[in-house]
Design an enzyme around this catalytic site. Structure first.
Site, PDB file in Angstrom:
ATOM      1  N   CYS A  65     -24.428  46.586  46.123  1.00 28.33           N
ATOM      2  CA  CYS A  65     -24.178  46.273  44.720  1.00 28.33           C
ATOM      3  C   CYS A  65     -23.678  47.517  43.979  1.00 28.33           C
ATOM      4  CB  CYS A  65     -25.430  45.666  44.078  1.00 28.33           C
ATOM      5  SG  CYS A  65     -25.068  44.783  42.524  1.00 28.33           S
TER       6      CYS A  65
ATOM      7  N   HIS B 219     -26.062  41.184  47.472  1.00 26.10           N
ATOM      8  CA  HIS B 219     -27.361  41.703  47.913  1.00 26.10           C
ATOM      9  C   HIS B 219     -27.745  41.061  49.247  1.00 26.10           C
ATOM     10  CE1 HIS B 219     -28.695  43.872  44.257  1.00 26.10           C
ATOM     11  NE2 HIS B 219     -27.864  43.035  43.654  1.00 26.10           N
TER      12      HIS B 219
ATOM     13  N   GLU C 116     -30.255  41.740  51.078  1.00 22.34           N
ATOM     14  CA  GLU C 116     -31.713  41.583  51.133  1.00 22.34           C
ATOM     15  C   GLU C 116     -32.177  40.344  50.390  1.00 22.34           C
ATOM     16  OE1 GLU C 116     -31.173  43.758  47.242  1.00 22.34           O
ATOM     17  OE2 GLU C 116     -30.122  43.565  49.170  1.00 22.34           O
TER      18      GLU C 116
END
Length: 213
Positions: free
Chosen positions: A79, A193, A195
């Site tokens: 990001c 993202h 994750e």
């Protein structure tokens, strides 16, 4: 061991937990002098480009990250962390573009009134799930198995415009095509993202953990 750079911006715990879920060892690193002792590193981030670069400079992370990359070790930007890797950004109100780490040539630009396929105005920031298109010419291990039907999670109002088309590994469309994944040598980065992108994103983290450039 994977260092998750702790420079004051970004949800470190979600990144660390992501690596834990795929069985990789990762930990926050708040001291730039200790970075050289890690095998690979992640530069996360949320917020403003100018704030991010200021924090990196104050703590000596800017030079530490350049040294880490020049040593040939893998670095993943996420990001804002992806945007900080570029040469400069137009995000600030300063008359001149804000300089970045310049590990990947290019600049960070704002979405300019994006319009959807039906002519509808799209909200900025770009927030939510979207698909990406992987470059058929610039294949990368991070993207192995990622297809057009796989969704990843974005939250951003600015995007990376690489100077070299060969540095763009995947794109996304939000009123216009933009770089969703970029990479050069031992540096790779995602605008989304991983994750927070469930199985697809965790697979990318797993491949980064085992990647040897």
């Amino acid at each position: 061991m994977i260092a998750v750079i702790d420079y004051g911006l970004g949800n470190l715990r979600s990144v660390v937990r992501g690596f834990e879920r795929i069985g990789a060892q990762a930990q926050p690193c708040a001291n730039a002098d200790q970075l050289a002792g890690f095998d690979r590193a992640v530069l996360p981030g949320v917020g403003a480009f100018g704030d991010g670069m200021a924090l990196l400079r104050i703590a000596g992370w800017d030079q530490a990250l350049r040294d880490f990359v020049h040593a040939g070790k893998p670095l993943l930007g996420i990001c804002l962390g992806m945007q900080l890797l570029l040469s400069h950004s137009t995000e600030t109100d300063a008359p001149d573009p804000e300089p970045g780490l310049a590990l990947i040539p290019g600049r960070v630009l704002a979405f300019d009134n994006p319009v959807g396929p039906q002519g509808e105005a799209l909200k900025v920031p770009h927030m939510g799930w979207n698909t990406i298109s992987c470059s058929p010419e610039q294949k990368h291990p991070l993207l192995d198995g990622v297809g057009a039907d796989h969704h990843v999670y974005f939250v951003h109002g600015y995007y990376a415009a690489c100077a070299e088309p060969s540095d763009v590994l995947a794109t996304c469309d939000y009123g216009q095509p933009f770089a969703a994944v970029v990479g050069r040598n031992n540096v790779v980065a995602t605008q989304f993202h991983p994750e927070k992108s469930q199985r697809v994103g965790l697979g990318m983290l797993e491949r980064f953990a085992g990647w040897t450039p």
